[in-house]
Design a protein around this motif. Structure first.
Motif, mmCIF file in Angstrom:
data_model
loop_
_atom_site.group_PDB
_atom_site.id
_atom_site.type_symbol
_atom_site.label_atom_id
_atom_site.label_comp_id
_atom_site.label_asym_id
_atom_site.label_seq_id
_atom_site.Cartn_x
_atom_site.Cartn_y
_atom_site.Cartn_z
ATOM 1 N N ILE A 126 0.909 -0.900 0.479
ATOM 2 C CA ILE A 126 0.372 -0.203 0.139
ATOM 3 C C ILE A 126 0.786 1.073 0.049
ATOM 4 C CG2 ILE A 126 -2.006 1.561 1.724
ATOM 5 C CD1 ILE A 126 -3.004 -1.021 2.063
ATOM 6 N N SER A 127 2.410 1.339 0.859
ATOM 7 C CA SER A 127 2.765 2.185 0.863
ATOM 8 C C SER A 127 3.173 2.796 -0.147
ATOM 9 C CB SER A 127 4.127 2.396 1.601
ATOM 10 O OG SER A 127 5.165 1.032 0.969
ATOM 11 N N GLN A 128 3.951 1.863 -1.429
ATOM 12 C CA GLN A 128 4.153 2.028 -3.116
ATOM 13 C C GLN A 128 3.186 2.747 -3.668
ATOM 14 O OE1 GLN A 128 7.387 2.822 -3.848
ATOM 15 N NE2 GLN A 128 7.586 2.000 -1.012
ATOM 16 N N LEU A 129 2.139 1.564 -3.365
ATOM 17 C CA LEU A 129 0.381 2.420 -4.817
ATOM 18 C C LEU A 129 -0.188 3.433 -4.538
ATOM 19 C CD1 LEU A 129 -0.944 -1.211 -4.234
ATOM 20 C CD2 LEU A 129 0.212 -0.220 -6.375
ATOM 21 N N THR A 149 -5.682 3.777 -7.487
ATOM 22 C CA THR A 149 -4.628 3.716 -6.862
ATOM 23 C C THR A 149 -3.412 5.530 -6.963
ATOM 24 O OG1 THR A 149 -2.940 2.624 -8.726
ATOM 25 C CG2 THR A 149 -3.486 1.919 -6.545
ATOM 26 N N TYR A 150 -3.010 5.653 -7.043
ATOM 27 C CA TYR A 150 -1.862 6.731 -6.637
ATOM 28 C C TYR A 150 -1.584 7.453 -8.383
ATOM 29 C CZ TYR A 150 1.327 11.313 -5.880
ATOM 30 O OH TYR A 150 1.844 12.463 -6.340
ATOM 31 N N ASP A 151 -1.083 5.685 -9.212
ATOM 32 C CA ASP A 151 -0.675 6.026 -11.028
ATOM 33 C C ASP A 151 -2.229 6.746 -11.220
ATOM 34 O OD1 ASP A 151 -2.119 3.728 -10.069
ATOM 35 O OD2 ASP A 151 -0.403 2.758 -11.483
ATOM 36 N N ARG A 152 -3.206 6.458 -11.125
ATOM 37 C CA ARG A 152 -4.645 6.604 -11.672
ATOM 38 C C ARG A 152 -4.956 7.914 -11.083
ATOM 39 N NH1 ARG A 152 -7.351 0.575 -12.445
ATOM 40 N NH2 ARG A 152 -5.072 -0.797 -13.653
ATOM 41 N N ALA A 153 -5.639 8.177 -10.704
ATOM 42 C CA ALA A 153 -5.850 9.746 -9.580
ATOM 43 C C ALA A 153 -5.718 10.575 -8.885
ATOM 44 C CB ALA A 153 -7.193 8.701 -8.739
ATOM 45 N N GLY A 154 -4.243 10.448 -9.380
ATOM 46 C CA GLY A 154 -2.527 10.915 -8.379
ATOM 47 C C GLY A 154 -3.328 11.249 -6.629
ATOM 48 N N ILE A 155 -3.640 12.551 -6.085
ATOM 49 C CA ILE A 155 -3.274 12.731 -4.701
ATOM 50 C C ILE A 155 -4.693 12.520 -4.267
ATOM 51 C CG2 ILE A 155 -4.377 15.071 -5.266
ATOM 52 C CD1 ILE A 155 -1.779 14.049 -2.875
ATOM 53 N N LEU A 156 -5.755 12.390 -5.527
ATOM 54 C CA LEU A 156 -6.985 11.450 -4.628
ATOM 55 C C LEU A 156 -7.190 10.012 -4.460
ATOM 56 C CD1 LEU A 156 -10.120 12.334 -5.130
ATOM 57 C CD2 LEU A 156 -10.084 11.607 -7.203
ATOM 58 N N ALA A 157 -5.916 9.576 -4.674
ATOM 59 C CA ALA A 157 -5.759 8.319 -4.318
ATOM 60 C C ALA A 157 -5.264 7.703 -2.139
ATOM 61 C CB ALA A 157 -4.612 7.766 -5.136
ATOM 62 N N PRO A 158 -4.789 9.129 -2.029
ATOM 63 C CA PRO A 158 -4.777 8.803 -0.770
ATOM 64 C C PRO A 158 -5.314 9.435 0.317
ATOM 65 C CG PRO A 158 -3.368 10.277 -1.874
ATOM 66 C CD PRO A 158 -3.456 9.354 -2.662
ATOM 67 N N ASN A 216 1.420 -6.488 -6.475
ATOM 68 C CA ASN A 216 0.435 -5.096 -6.675
ATOM 69 C C ASN A 216 -0.078 -4.030 -7.951
ATOM 70 O OD1 ASN A 216 3.135 -5.359 -4.989
ATOM 71 N ND2 ASN A 216 4.160 -5.179 -6.107
ATOM 72 N N ASP A 217 -0.126 -5.316 -8.594
ATOM 73 C CA ASP A 217 -1.076 -4.889 -9.729
ATOM 74 C C ASP A 217 -2.008 -4.914 -9.347
ATOM 75 O OD1 ASP A 217 -2.148 -4.016 -11.813
ATOM 76 O OD2 ASP A 217 -2.231 -5.688 -12.982
ATOM 77 N N TRP A 218 -2.863 -5.850 -8.478
ATOM 78 C CA TRP A 218 -4.537 -5.715 -8.260
ATOM 79 C C TRP A 218 -4.966 -7.070 -7.185
ATOM 80 C CZ3 TRP A 218 -7.136 -11.429 -8.905
ATOM 81 C CH2 TRP A 218 -5.902 -11.609 -9.572
ATOM 82 N N GLY A 219 -4.401 -8.177 -7.054
ATOM 83 C CA GLY A 219 -4.221 -8.946 -5.745
ATOM 84 C C GLY A 219 -4.253 -8.508 -3.988
ATOM 85 N N TRP A 220 -3.488 -7.411 -3.947
ATOM 86 C CA TRP A 220 -3.688 -6.780 -3.372
ATOM 87 C C TRP A 220 -5.152 -6.427 -2.797
ATOM 88 C CZ3 TRP A 220 -5.782 -1.619 -2.538
ATOM 89 C CH2 TRP A 220 -5.530 -0.875 -3.448
ATOM 90 N N ARG A 221 -6.014 -6.026 -3.973
ATOM 91 C CA ARG A 221 -7.566 -5.493 -3.688
ATOM 92 C C ARG A 221 -7.802 -6.606 -2.691
ATOM 93 N NH1 ARG A 221 -8.496 -0.927 -6.787
ATOM 94 N NH2 ARG A 221 -7.328 -0.281 -7.772
ATOM 95 N N VAL A 222 -8.233 -7.645 -3.230
ATOM 96 C CA VAL A 222 -8.585 -8.654 -2.822
ATOM 97 C C VAL A 222 -9.040 -9.304 -1.005
ATOM 98 C CG1 VAL A 222 -9.131 -11.749 -3.002
ATOM 99 C CG2 VAL A 222 -7.443 -10.535 -5.037
ATOM 100 N N PRO A 223 -8.312 -9.408 -0.611
ATOM 101 C CA PRO A 223 -8.645 -9.393 0.736
ATOM 102 C C PRO A 223 -9.415 -7.993 1.246
ATOM 103 C CG PRO A 223 -6.158 -9.488 0.763
ATOM 104 C CD PRO A 223 -6.606 -9.125 -0.651
#
Length: 439
Positions: free
Chosen positions: A51-54, A118-127, A196-203
């Motif tokens: 999460i820290s990197q995304l 995530t940040y690469d898609r929404a920028g500052i809106l993500a965090p 890191n791509d989408w698997g983190w969303r599953v939990p």
């Protein structure tokens, strides 16, 4: 000085129903929400490096982790607010409504994290979106633990309040085991790029079944018998929060004092240790997660054991034991982890889990017994909410910051030791704790 507490209506009615099935249903319904709460707690902590990197990309990995841990703490900021809102609702209108609403908010926001950009898609809106979700979860959690633990204790036979109350922390810890186990399975079964791509969303998305089951169970439970006695006797507080601080200030301060050692120790072992053994000790993800699952599973069993011991020997005796170990064990625990390897990481966590489980087994019944039923949910929830916000929410951040500032990898131990010493002094000095130990 606080004024004497008025007689509680519950002393004139049976402490609990006699139907075993009814009691079991109540325990399961109350525990489901706690499990969902700490399921999210565990997966967020377990996925901190991802999460820290995304959501907080940075050239400095430690800075990214600190940003994520700060966001973790944000989830605790709203706990006192949630405790005030839900506590008043529980003390005025019953335990069932806030229990249902809190699990709904928790479940929905957990699922929403699973679909956030995530940040690469929404920028500052993500965090920012992640921060809003954590605030909403903090709001719901603030009303969850105090109300559900009060509900469990109010259903318990008087001589088994420790055991029944311990199910509140037992179910929370079980949620932690489930969350860590899900992340472990995904880490083993997925390539790092996929995780890191989408698997983190599953939990996070898997929180939906817990939400559905929890809502169904809580919709079907009966009201707490002690609250029904208060309502029947027209003894409800018009303003539970005002009554709490006017008549029960000393009990409230005692609760806060006990929370210091418990919050720092439990948050460290449940939210910080995984990051510690991965980033400081250098243990790879799979063995690190495996040690967390195994150690937490042992902790689950110990919670119920200490709940039973608090019924037999008193809350005070168990709390003194827990606080003393919180003073003595953190330093050797981190030294053992620092030896490196699977075995030392596991043993070091097991050492820390003993005082945490002792706290978890005794405090739900203790905190409920500190207040009469007419203000119990407010007193328990607000005190625990403030204690968690100040000490549990910041513990992983403080521990990481101490390592960075001092360069000493065992420096977090001194923070836990200091917190345990404060709690030990409170427990030894408090007349409220001594009275609550008498069944």
């Amino acid at each position: 000085m606080s004024q004497p507490s008025p007689p509680d209506a519950v002393s004139q009615v049976p402490a609990a129903p006699t139907s075993t099935g009814f009691s079991r249903r109540s325990v399961v319904a109350a525990g489901t929400g706690n499990a969902l709460e700490f399921y999210d707690f565990a997966i967020f902590a377990s996925l901190t490096p991802v999460i820290s990197q995304l959501f907080f990309p940075s050239g400095d990995p430690l800075a990214a982790i600190l940003s994520t841990l700060a966001l973790f703490a944000v989830g605790f900021v709203m706990r006192p607010v949630g405790a005030v809102v839900f506590g008043r609702l529980a003390d005025r209108h019953g335990r069932r409504i806030p229990l249902a609403v809190s699990i709904l908010i928790m479940g929905v926001t957990t699922v929403l994290i699973g679909v956030m950009p995530t940040y690469d898609r929404a920028g500052i809106l993500a965090p920012l979106l992640l921060c809003v979700a954590r605030l909403l979860q903090g709001l719901s959690i603030g009303g969850e633990f105090g109300t559900s633990a009060s509900f469990l204790v109010e259903h318990a036979p008087r001589h088994r309040r420790g055991l029944y109350g311990s199910f509140a922390f037992f179910s929370s810890t079980a949620g932690s085991v489930l969350g860590a186990l899900v992340v472990l399975v995904l880490t083993v079964g997925m390539p790092p790029a996929v995780l890191n791509d989408w698997g983190w969303r599953v939990p996070f998305l898997l929180g939906f079944p817990l939400l559905a089951v929890g809502l169904y169970l809580r919709y079907r439970i009966a009201e707490s018998p002690e609250f029904e006695a208060v309502r029947a006797g027209n003894a409800r507080a018009t303003s539970p929060v005002s009554t709490l601080f006017r008549e029960h200030r000393r009990a409230f301060l005692t609760l806060l004092g006990v929370c210091i050692g418990f919050s720092v120790a439990s948050s460290t072992v449940q939210a910080f240790v995984l990051t510690y053994i991965r980033t400081v000790v250098g243990l790879p993800a799979v063995p690190a997660l495996t040690t967390v699952v195994l150690a937490t599973s042992v902790g689950v069993a110990l919670v119920l054991l200490f709940g039973q011991l608090s019924d037999r020997y008193g809350r005070r005796a168990v709390l003194v034991f827990a606080a003393v170990l919180t003073v003595l064990l953190p330093y050797p625990s981190l030294l053992v982890m620092g030896l490196g390897g699977f075995g030392p990481a596991l043993v070091g966590q097991l050492i820390l889990w003993v005082p945490v489980a002792a706290f978890g087994g005794a405090i739900p019944s203790l905190f409920a017994e500190l207040f009469p039923a007419r203000v119990r949910a407010s007193g328990f929830g607000i005190g625990y909410g403030f204690g968690s916000a100040i000490f549990a929410g910041t513990a992983p951040f403080v521990a990481t910051l101490l390592i960075e500032l001092t360069g000493d990898t065992v420096s977090p131990a001194w923070y836990m030791t200091a917190a345990g010493a404060v709690t030990l002094a409170v427990v030894l000095a408090s007349a409220s704790v001594r009275r609550s130990s008498v069944s």
